[in-house]
Design a protein around this motif. Structure first.
Motif, PDB file in Angstrom:
ATOM      1  N   SER A  31      24.861  65.304  37.380  1.00  0.00           N
ATOM      2  CA  SER A  31      24.317  66.582  37.844  1.00  0.00           C
ATOM      3  C   SER A  31      24.931  67.704  37.012  1.00  0.00           C
ATOM      4  O   SER A  31      25.959  67.503  36.336  1.00  0.00           O
ATOM      5  CB  SER A  31      24.648  66.791  39.320  1.00  0.00           C
ATOM      6  N   SER A  32      24.355  68.898  37.082  1.00  0.00           N
ATOM      7  CA  SER A  32      24.913  70.005  36.302  1.00  0.00           C
ATOM      8  C   SER A  32      26.327  70.339  36.785  1.00  0.00           C
ATOM      9  O   SER A  32      27.195  70.714  35.995  1.00  0.00           O
ATOM     10  CB  SER A  32      23.999  71.233  36.357  1.00  0.00           C
ATOM     11  N   ARG A  33      26.582  70.157  38.073  1.00  0.00           N
ATOM     12  CA  ARG A  33      27.938  70.389  38.598  1.00  0.00           C
ATOM     13  C   ARG A  33      28.922  69.384  37.983  1.00  0.00           C
ATOM     14  O   ARG A  33      30.021  69.745  37.557  1.00  0.00           O
ATOM     15  CB  ARG A  33      27.905  70.242  40.131  1.00  0.00           C
ATOM     16  N   ASP A  43      37.925  70.700  28.110  1.00  0.00           N
ATOM     17  CA  ASP A  43      38.387  72.007  27.640  1.00  0.00           C
ATOM     18  C   ASP A  43      37.751  72.378  26.291  1.00  0.00           C
ATOM     19  O   ASP A  43      38.435  72.723  25.330  1.00  0.00           O
ATOM     20  CB  ASP A  43      39.925  72.000  27.528  1.00  0.00           C
ATOM     21  N   ILE A  44      36.416  72.268  26.261  1.00  0.00           N
ATOM     22  CA  ILE A  44      35.670  72.653  25.058  1.00  0.00           C
ATOM     23  C   ILE A  44      34.552  73.598  25.478  1.00  0.00           C
ATOM     24  O   ILE A  44      34.230  73.708  26.668  1.00  0.00           O
ATOM     25  CB  ILE A  44      35.073  71.417  24.331  1.00  0.00           C
ATOM     26  N   ARG A  50      27.464  70.349  24.783  1.00  0.00           N
ATOM     27  CA  ARG A  50      26.058  69.926  24.764  1.00  0.00           C
ATOM     28  C   ARG A  50      25.717  69.221  23.456  1.00  0.00           C
ATOM     29  O   ARG A  50      25.064  68.189  23.444  1.00  0.00           O
ATOM     30  CB  ARG A  50      25.134  71.139  24.919  1.00  0.00           C
ATOM     31  N   ARG A  51      26.147  69.825  22.372  1.00  0.00           N
ATOM     32  CA  ARG A  51      25.785  69.278  21.056  1.00  0.00           C
ATOM     33  C   ARG A  51      26.413  67.902  20.839  1.00  0.00           C
ATOM     34  O   ARG A  51      25.790  66.994  20.315  1.00  0.00           O
ATOM     35  CB  ARG A  51      26.251  70.246  19.968  1.00  0.00           C
ATOM     36  N   PHE A  62      20.294  67.917  31.526  1.00  0.00           N
ATOM     37  CA  PHE A  62      20.893  67.102  30.470  1.00  0.00           C
ATOM     38  C   PHE A  62      21.469  65.823  31.069  1.00  0.00           C
ATOM     39  O   PHE A  62      21.795  65.777  32.251  1.00  0.00           O
ATOM     40  CB  PHE A  62      22.051  67.865  29.811  1.00  0.00           C
ATOM     41  N   GLY A  63      21.599  64.809  30.223  1.00  0.00           N
ATOM     42  CA  GLY A  63      22.306  63.597  30.604  1.00  0.00           C
ATOM     43  C   GLY A  63      23.387  63.347  29.562  1.00  0.00           C
ATOM     44  O   GLY A  63      23.412  63.999  28.511  1.00  0.00           O
ATOM     45  N   ILE A  64      24.264  62.397  29.846  1.00  0.00           N
ATOM     46  CA  ILE A  64      25.298  62.045  28.863  1.00  0.00           C
ATOM     47  C   ILE A  64      24.685  61.071  27.852  1.00  0.00           C
ATOM     48  O   ILE A  64      24.048  60.079  28.233  1.00  0.00           O
ATOM     49  CB  ILE A  64      26.512  61.417  29.564  1.00  0.00           C
TER      50      ILE A  64
END
Ligand code: SF4
Ligand code: SF4
Length: 138
Positions: A31-33, A43-44, A50-51, A62-64
């Motif tokens: 989830s976005s949370r 810590d990025i 995302r990229r 988005f997904g992983i």
């Protein structure tokens, strides 16, 4: 429901195969949370997160991403999850997902992928029910 037979055995061997899959077919749902939590853990910046780690599913989600080599972006070289403490619910609740445990065929089919299925002791129905509930919550 198949899992209600109360006879499902499972013991994770740590093989890491549930973190692997064809990047053309798979991604890891979060989830976005949950994604926000992972980003803060790493810590990025959001843009770099995302990229580097995500795949766009539609205009707003988005997904992983699975890597071209066929494993989750967060699976390290020794088969461990680099974000274990903040991994998504989807990962935490595997293999207690409705599509896996609701039918005998689903369970049998997943056993081809996960060597922990049908190993170890019978998992209490109460635990399976609780995990199933978590797996469908956001
Ligand atoms: S595929 Fe199954 S046995 Fe292997 S790490 Fe995943 S849950 Fe554990
Ligand atoms: S986030 Fe971690 S537990 Fe989930 S698929 Fe990726 S490496 Fe595996």
């Amino acid at each position: 429901m198949f899992y209600k037979t109360g006879k499902l055995r499972f013991e994770c061997t740590g093989c890491g195969d549930c973190c692997r899959g064809n990047p053309a077919q798979y991604y890891i749902y979060a989830s976005s949370r949950e994604l926000g939590k992972i980003q803060r853990f790493l810590d990025i910046s959001e843009a770099w997160f995302r990229r580097r780690y995500l795949v766009r599913l539609d205009t707003s989600s988005f997904g992983i991403r699975m890597m071209p080599a066929g494993h989750c972006s967060f699976l390290d070289g020794s088969g461990k999850c680099r974000i274990y403490s903040v991994r998504p619910v989807q990962c935490r609740t595997y293999p207690w997902w409705p599509e896996i445990v609701e039918t005998r065929a689903g369970w049998r089919n997943e056993a081809k992928r996960c060597e922990g299925i049908n190993q170890g002791v019978v998992v209490p129905l109460k635990k399976i029910t609780a995990e199933l509930k978590k797996s469908t919550e956001d």
